[in-house]
Structures are given as C-alpha cells and as structure tokens.
Scaffold this motif. Structure first.
Motif, PDB file in Angstrom:
ATOM      1  N   ASP A  38      45.097  59.458  20.750  1.00  0.00           N
ATOM      2  CA  ASP A  38      45.486  60.178  21.776  1.00  0.00           C
ATOM      3  C   ASP A  38      44.594  61.257  22.557  1.00  0.00           C
ATOM      4  OD1 ASP A  38      48.296  59.058  21.334  1.00  0.00           O
ATOM      5  OD2 ASP A  38      48.200  60.044  19.748  1.00  0.00           O
ATOM      6  N   ILE A  39      43.244  61.424  21.907  1.00  0.00           N
ATOM      7  CA  ILE A  39      42.385  62.451  22.548  1.00  0.00           C
ATOM      8  C   ILE A  39      41.169  61.755  22.815  1.00  0.00           C
ATOM      9  CG2 ILE A  39      41.188  64.404  22.318  1.00  0.00           C
ATOM     10  CD1 ILE A  39      44.235  64.968  22.483  1.00  0.00           C
ATOM     11  N   ASP A  40      40.892  61.603  24.220  1.00  0.00           N
ATOM     12  CA  ASP A  40      39.741  60.882  24.798  1.00  0.00           C
ATOM     13  C   ASP A  40      38.431  61.643  24.516  1.00  0.00           C
ATOM     14  OD1 ASP A  40      40.490  58.360  25.215  1.00  0.00           O
ATOM     15  OD2 ASP A  40      41.603  59.355  26.858  1.00  0.00           O
ATOM     16  N   GLY A  41      38.243  62.974  24.624  1.00  0.00           N
ATOM     17  CA  GLY A  41      37.351  63.755  24.788  1.00  0.00           C
ATOM     18  C   GLY A  41      37.615  65.505  24.763  1.00  0.00           C
ATOM     19  N   GLU A  42      36.668  66.407  25.079  1.00  0.00           N
ATOM     20  CA  GLU A  42      37.218  67.598  25.001  1.00  0.00           C
ATOM     21  C   GLU A  42      35.993  68.345  26.231  1.00  0.00           C
ATOM     22  OE1 GLU A  42      36.574  69.182  21.006  1.00  0.00           O
ATOM     23  OE2 GLU A  42      34.416  69.452  21.193  1.00  0.00           O
ATOM     24  N   ILE A  43      36.536  69.396  26.856  1.00  0.00           N
ATOM     25  CA  ILE A  43      35.730  70.218  27.666  1.00  0.00           C
ATOM     26  C   ILE A  43      35.572  71.485  26.950  1.00  0.00           C
ATOM     27  CG2 ILE A  43      35.743  71.199  29.979  1.00  0.00           C
ATOM     28  CD1 ILE A  43      37.794  69.128  30.634  1.00  0.00           C
ATOM     29  N   GLU A  44      33.927  71.885  26.847  1.00  0.00           N
ATOM     30  CA  GLU A  44      33.998  73.063  26.621  1.00  0.00           C
ATOM     31  C   GLU A  44      33.457  74.117  28.121  1.00  0.00           C
ATOM     32  OE1 GLU A  44      30.522  75.548  23.936  1.00  0.00           O
ATOM     33  OE2 GLU A  44      30.689  73.648  23.853  1.00  0.00           O
ATOM     34  N   PHE A  45      33.976  75.246  28.282  1.00  0.00           N
ATOM     35  CA  PHE A  45      33.635  75.739  29.433  1.00  0.00           C
ATOM     36  C   PHE A  45      32.614  76.999  29.228  1.00  0.00           C
ATOM     37  CE2 PHE A  45      38.149  74.425  29.418  1.00  0.00           C
ATOM     38  CZ  PHE A  45      38.415  73.998  30.746  1.00  0.00           C
ATOM     39  N   PHE A  46      31.903  76.953  30.510  1.00  0.00           N
ATOM     40  CA  PHE A  46      30.677  78.062  30.225  1.00  0.00           C
ATOM     41  C   PHE A  46      30.880  78.858  31.609  1.00  0.00           C
ATOM     42  CE2 PHE A  46      29.362  74.571  27.503  1.00  0.00           C
ATOM     43  CZ  PHE A  46      28.618  74.871  26.849  1.00  0.00           C
ATOM     44  N   THR A  47      30.250  80.172  31.426  1.00  0.00           N
ATOM     45  CA  THR A  47      30.207  81.142  32.725  1.00  0.00           C
ATOM     46  C   THR A  47      29.257  80.737  33.673  1.00  0.00           C
ATOM     47  OG1 THR A  47      28.544  82.615  31.561  1.00  0.00           O
ATOM     48  CG2 THR A  47      30.723  82.800  30.930  1.00  0.00           C
ATOM     49  N   ASN A  48      28.942  81.250  34.563  1.00  0.00           N
ATOM     50  CA  ASN A  48      28.277  81.124  35.582  1.00  0.00           C
ATOM     51  C   ASN A  48      26.917  81.260  35.270  1.00  0.00           C
ATOM     52  OD1 ASN A  48      30.064  80.270  37.564  1.00  0.00           O
ATOM     53  ND2 ASN A  48      30.482  82.346  38.374  1.00  0.00           N
ATOM     54  N   GLU A  49      26.678  82.195  34.246  1.00  0.00           N
ATOM     55  CA  GLU A  49      25.287  82.244  33.558  1.00  0.00           C
ATOM     56  C   GLU A  49      24.877  81.437  32.479  1.00  0.00           C
ATOM     57  OE1 GLU A  49      27.637  84.882  33.790  1.00  0.00           O
ATOM     58  OE2 GLU A  49      27.018  85.457  35.798  1.00  0.00           O
ATOM     59  N   PHE A  50      25.732  80.308  32.311  1.00  0.00           N
ATOM     60  CA  PHE A  50      25.530  78.937  31.369  1.00  0.00           C
ATOM     61  C   PHE A  50      25.420  79.583  29.865  1.00  0.00           C
ATOM     62  CE2 PHE A  50      22.801  78.766  35.077  1.00  0.00           C
ATOM     63  CZ  PHE A  50      23.374  77.797  35.901  1.00  0.00           C
ATOM     64  N   GLU A  51      26.451  80.577  29.891  1.00  0.00           N
ATOM     65  CA  GLU A  51      26.991  80.811  28.449  1.00  0.00           C
ATOM     66  C   GLU A  51      28.387  80.390  28.049  1.00  0.00           C
ATOM     67  OE1 GLU A  51      26.729  85.048  27.986  1.00  0.00           O
ATOM     68  OE2 GLU A  51      24.574  85.332  28.408  1.00  0.00           O
ATOM     69  N   THR A  52      28.504  79.991  26.710  1.00  0.00           N
ATOM     70  CA  THR A  52      29.815  79.635  26.414  1.00  0.00           C
ATOM     71  C   THR A  52      30.735  80.491  26.314  1.00  0.00           C
ATOM     72  OG1 THR A  52      31.090  78.252  24.815  1.00  0.00           O
ATOM     73  CG2 THR A  52      29.316  79.689  24.018  1.00  0.00           C
ATOM     74  N   THR A  53      32.013  80.048  26.776  1.00  0.00           N
ATOM     75  CA  THR A  53      33.238  80.876  26.843  1.00  0.00           C
ATOM     76  C   THR A  53      33.902  80.851  25.503  1.00  0.00           C
ATOM     77  OG1 THR A  53      34.589  79.398  27.686  1.00  0.00           O
ATOM     78  CG2 THR A  53      33.384  80.852  29.137  1.00  0.00           C
ATOM     79  N   ALA A  54      33.451  79.881  24.660  1.00  0.00           N
ATOM     80  CA  ALA A  54      34.028  79.397  23.483  1.00  0.00           C
ATOM     81  C   ALA A  54      35.367  79.026  23.458  1.00  0.00           C
ATOM     82  CB  ALA A  54      34.111  80.768  22.429  1.00  0.00           C
ATOM     83  N   LYS A  55      35.669  78.513  24.729  1.00  0.00           N
ATOM     84  CA  LYS A  55      36.998  77.876  25.240  1.00  0.00           C
ATOM     85  C   LYS A  55      36.765  76.367  25.355  1.00  0.00           C
ATOM     86  CE  LYS A  55      39.135  82.032  27.385  1.00  0.00           C
ATOM     87  NZ  LYS A  55      38.875  82.732  26.263  1.00  0.00           N
ATOM     88  N   ILE A  56      37.643  75.769  24.601  1.00  0.00           N
ATOM     89  CA  ILE A  56      37.684  74.459  24.651  1.00  0.00           C
ATOM     90  C   ILE A  56      39.189  73.835  24.803  1.00  0.00           C
ATOM     91  CG2 ILE A  56      37.294  72.161  23.039  1.00  0.00           C
ATOM     92  CD1 ILE A  56      34.896  73.680  21.847  1.00  0.00           C
ATOM     93  N   ILE A  57      39.228  72.632  25.410  1.00  0.00           N
ATOM     94  CA  ILE A  57      40.554  71.820  25.809  1.00  0.00           C
ATOM     95  C   ILE A  57      40.241  70.504  25.307  1.00  0.00           C
ATOM     96  CG2 ILE A  57      41.584  73.679  27.408  1.00  0.00           C
ATOM     97  CD1 ILE A  57      40.947  71.677  29.527  1.00  0.00           C
ATOM     98  N   LYS A  58      41.312  69.901  24.761  1.00  0.00           N
ATOM     99  CA  LYS A  58      41.213  68.370  24.621  1.00  0.00           C
ATOM    100  C   LYS A  58      41.632  67.645  25.773  1.00  0.00           C
ATOM    101  CE  LYS A  58      40.063  69.108  20.382  1.00  0.00           C
ATOM    102  NZ  LYS A  58      38.805  68.660  19.712  1.00  0.00           N
ATOM    103  N   VAL A  59      41.053  66.292  26.147  1.00  0.00           N
ATOM    104  CA  VAL A  59      41.453  65.615  27.280  1.00  0.00           C
ATOM    105  C   VAL A  59      42.007  64.143  27.077  1.00  0.00           C
ATOM    106  CG1 VAL A  59      40.450  64.590  29.381  1.00  0.00           C
ATOM    107  CG2 VAL A  59      39.721  66.661  28.404  1.00  0.00           C
ATOM    108  N   GLN A  60      43.126  63.686  27.334  1.00  0.00           N
ATOM    109  CA  GLN A  60      43.599  62.335  27.412  1.00  0.00           C
ATOM    110  C   GLN A  60      43.320  61.724  28.694  1.00  0.00           C
ATOM    111  OE1 GLN A  60      44.316  60.309  24.670  1.00  0.00           O
ATOM    112  NE2 GLN A  60      44.360  58.707  26.297  1.00  0.00           N
ATOM    113  N   LEU A  61      42.670  60.623  28.897  1.00  0.00           N
ATOM    114  CA  LEU A  61      42.640  60.098  30.124  1.00  0.00           C
ATOM    115  C   LEU A  61      43.297  58.740  30.003  1.00  0.00           C
ATOM    116  CD1 LEU A  61      38.489  60.091  30.247  1.00  0.00           C
ATOM    117  CD2 LEU A  61      39.884  61.361  31.428  1.00  0.00           C
TER     118      LEU A  61
END
Length: 146
Positions: A38-61
């Motif tokens: 039910d989950i194909d992957g996940e996205i980790e978000f980064f700031t414009n300064e290329f630092e992690t925001t520690a925010k992740i969402i799961k993705v179903q394609l």
C-alpha cells in the motif's frame, strides 16, 4: 518460459520515474519502499538551504493508461484496501495517479479525502468490496515547480 514486462509493470515504472524526477527537481528526496504493501515510497522535504525539515510523507502511486477527466477533477476508482489502510495510518499518505499517455500526475491527501469527502458524503463507503470512485482536483497536478 521467459519473464514478461507487461503494460501494468511498465505503467508503474513510468509513474515512479515521473514522480522521482519531480521530487528531485524540487530539492527533496524520494525513497522507494521495496516491499510495497500500500505504500510505494516516501518524500523527505528539505529547505531552500538543503537542510532537512524532518518532514516525511508516504506515497502510493497508481498508474493508468489514460486519465479520466470529469469537469474540474480526475476521476479514479481507488481500491478500498488502500483507503482502509490510510484510515488507520499514523503518518500522512498521498495518493498519486499518473496518466501514461498524458505524462501527467495528480495527487491527494488520502486521510483528508477520507475525512472531508468520504465520511461526510457517503458514510457507508467502507462497505464497498473493491473500489470507490474518488475525485482529485485538477489543481493538484504534480509539477516540477510545485
């Protein structure tokens, strides 16, 4: 007997390539889920300064040969199994529907859709046995600059 690369596998592969390209171009990371359940992957978000925001969402394609446009939405017959899974998840999940012929994709927050649309408009949606028709707004197009 030789192995085959059927159209369903090809469509799924094309959807993965498309979403990875968009996510990388936005400066984020995409990680595939090897044992897809039910989950194909996940996205980790980064700031414009290329630092992690520690925010992740799961993705179903989900991939289809051609998108079904109806008024201002993409109509998709979504598996109930996936929606039931999202309904009990502790993490955010988005559904991305990719049209192979259009080379376009559209997304929706699964839990938000369940709460705002399904639970409010069709409380018995969980009684369906295989799929339920959902509508994804066309403004939720997946783009490299979004």
């Amino acid at each position: 007997m030789r192995s085959k690369f059927d159209s369903k596998q090809r469509f799924e592969y094309l959807s993965k390539v498309f979403i990875e390209k968009v996510i990388i171009s936005n400066g984020w990371k995409y990680r595939t889920q090897e044992k897809d359940n039910d989950i194909d992957g996940e996205i980790e978000f980064f700031t414009n300064e290329f630092e992690t925001t520690a925010k992740i969402i799961k993705v179903q394609l989900k991939a289809t040969s051609e998108l079904n446009y109806k008024e201002d939405s993409i109509v998709f017959d979504c598996p109930i199994k996936f929606l039931n899974f999202c309904d009990v998840c502790d993490f955010p999940v988005i559904l991305v529907v990719y049209g192979v012929s259009e080379e376009k994709a559209y997304w929706m927050w699964a839990q938000k859709y369940i709460f705002q649309e399904l639970d409010n408009k069709d409380i018995d949606w969980r009684k369906n046995t295989s799929t339920i028709r959902i509508k994804i707004p066309i403004q939720n197009e997946v783009k490299e600059d979004s």
